[in-house]
Every structure is written in C-alpha cells, then in structure tokens.
Enzyme design. Structure first.
Site, PDB file in Angstrom:
ATOM      1  N   SER A 185       0.837  -1.193   0.000  1.00  0.00           N
ATOM      2  CA  SER A 185       0.000   0.000   0.000  1.00  0.00           C
ATOM      3  C   SER A 185       0.877   1.250   0.000  1.00  0.00           C
ATOM      4  O   SER A 185       1.610   1.490  -0.946  1.00  0.00           O
ATOM      5  CB  SER A 185      -0.976  -0.034   1.178  1.00  0.00           C
ATOM      6  N   SER A 186       0.859   2.034   1.070  1.00  0.00           N
ATOM      7  CA  SER A 186       1.743   3.196   1.144  1.00  0.00           C
ATOM      8  C   SER A 186       3.196   2.785   0.962  1.00  0.00           C
ATOM      9  O   SER A 186       4.002   3.511   0.367  1.00  0.00           O
ATOM     10  CB  SER A 186       1.561   3.908   2.487  1.00  0.00           C
TER      11      SER A 186
END
Length: 315
Positions: free
Chosen positions: A156-157
C-alpha cells in the site's frame, strides 16, 4: 505465508505492544555496537534523518559474508515491527542467512510514507526518501553488504514509496517487489499521502496517463543531482487485487505503463494461476525486468508473497 487482510489487520490491533514482543524486540542499539542477531532490533543512529523516521532491523544468526539488504516498508497506519510480522521475511532470513531486513517506521501523516511533497519526490532533498536512503547506505556499510543486492518492497503506502525509492535511487536498488500501490509521482503536490489528506483521484485510479507521461514523472524524481549520471533502473514486480476499492485496481495498469516505458520492455503475455490459483502473471519482455500480478477477488492489500519476492531478488 502470511495472508492477513487490511480489515483483519486493523481489527486485531496489530499496533499493540504484544505484537512487538512477539517480534522479538530487543534493547536499543547503535552502529558502534554489534547488533543482536535473531531478534528485531531498534537502531537509533543510522546517519542523516531529516524527517525523524524510526528503524528496526532483523539480522539472522550466522549471517553470510556480503549479504543482501531488503528495505521493507509498512502500509498506512503501520510500523516497521508490525510489517515484520505481516511480511514474514524474518523466517526466510533465518533459513537463508544471506540477507538482512530493514523495517523503517514513519510517525507522520497517519503513519503513511510521504510520496507527495517536493522534498520527498526529489533525490537527497530532505524528505522521507532521504532518510530511507540513509538507512540503506548505513546498512551496506555496517554489514559490508553486496551493493548489487539491495532491494525495496512494501504494501500500500509502502508500495507507493517503493516505486518512489526506485525512481529517486536507481543506483542503490537492484529490484522492487510491491503490493497494491500507485505509480511513482502519482500524488505529487497532494496535501499529504494518507487517505485523509491525499488527492483522491490517484487512489481511485482516475489519474490516467500515457507510458511516456508517467515515465517523465518518474525520471523527474531522480533529477540531475551534481556528480550523478542517470543509470539503469531496477527490475520491478508489482501486485494488485482486482477487488481493491481502496487503492483502486486501475493503478496496476498505470504502474505497468510507467515501468514498461522506463525499462523499455513491451507487454508479451499473461500466465494464468501464477503463482497461485486466481492470480494472473502479466509478463513484459522476457519477464526478467518487469512483471505484474493481478489477483482475482483480492481486495486491499494483496498478501505478501515472501517466497516470490526472494525469488525475484535472486535470493
């Protein structure tokens, strides 16, 4: 293989001190003191750290000479110790004894990596990317690591930042494997990088560009720093769930457009049920520089596949 969904991850409260204890957290260390092996250890002095990031490191017992270094980046709301649990790289380090894993943490913007500010989207300009590069350079020196075997991964991030680190430091990283992210530079100029503070069009998969446009965005992150010349970029594999409605599925295609242009490799074929049932492997060129994985029915995030990552890294 750890397979924990984002909702399960949040419901279990994996930010608790119980998980840190399970990860084998050890007393603080510094580069001047021998780092304990077989336990997750905080490192407080790894050099330049303009954004105040934290670092934990995992070193297996009986580490082989000239080891590899893996930079593993957590998802929003996470920490390095939590990601060491979710990614499950440490048992593989114990088995192979040929790599160390760096697990950084960011305390900022809801614990999301800064992939939006000009500082972070510029090489050695004082953003999160500068602090992360400092960690890697420290580890290469500390462990006399093989500079040709330095890798970055994340979810994700952390995948978003993996793409940015590969863009900003192509001379440091040899390969990338990341999960459920966005193209490098997609959030440039956004107020932040967290779901609460970011430009939603990127996460929603609505920022569509040509491969040439995305390549220009990526290459601008490296820039033209004094004393450096642009070299080859690392090989990349990127994973995304077809049922991802948080960092929406079209971002997989945008990442592949970006990297296929940068790496100059055309799409060649798809392979069904690889590496798991319901996954489709998307191959560019001969598959040695760029592959994507599309996961049917999988949401946010695609579970980490440590065995596949290590195979991609040549470990």
């Amino acid at each position: 293989m750890v397979r924990i969904s984002l909702l399960t991850y949040l419901a279990l409260g994996l930010g608790s001190t119980t998980v840190l204890a399970d990860c084998g957290q050890a007393p603080s260390s510094s580069p001047a003191v021998q780092i304990p092996t077989g336990v997750l250890t905080p490192v407080t002095d790894f050099g330049v750290n303009p954004t105040g990031l934290d670092l934990h490191i995992y070193v297996p017992k009986n580490l082989a000479p000239k080891p590899a270094v893996i930079l593993a980046l957590h998802l929003c709301g996470g920490t390095g110790p939590i990601y060491s649990y979710l990614s499950n790289y440490n048992p593989h380090a114990d088995q192979r004894k040929n790599f160390v894993v760096l697990y950084p943490s960011t305390p900022h913007d809801n614990h999301c990596w800064d992939v939006a500010s000009k500082k972070s989207l510029t090489r050695d300009a004082g953003g999160d990317t500068t602090s992360l590069a400092s960690m890697v350079r420290w580890a290469i020196s500390e462990f006399d690591a093989d500079p040709a075997k330095v890798f970055v991964t994340g979810s994700s991030s952390g995948c978003m930042m993996s793409n940015v680190m590969a863009a900003a430091y192509p001379d440091i990283f040899s390969a990338v494997s990341c999960y459920s992210g966005i193209p490098a530079g997609c959030l440039a100029g956004s107020p932040g990088a967290s779901p609460q503070n970011s430009d939603p069009t990127c996460g929603q998969g609505k920022k569509i560009k040509s491969g040439e446009e995305w390549a220009a965005v990526l290459k601008s992150i490296y820039g033209k720093p004094e004393g450096y010349t642009e070299g080859s970029y690392p090989k990349v594999q990127t994973w995304h769930g077809e049922a991802d409605f948080f960092v929406n599925y079209p971002n997989l295609q945008e990442q592949l457009k970006q990297w296929s242009t940068v790496l100059d490799v055309p799409f060649s074929k798809t392979q069904a049920n690889a590496p798991d049932t319901g996954y489709t492997k998307i191959v560019y060129g001969d598959g040695s520089k760029l592959v994507g994985y599309s996961a049917k029915g999988v949401g946010h995030t695609v579970p980490v596949h440590p065995e596949e990552d290590l195979k991609w890294f040549g470990l």
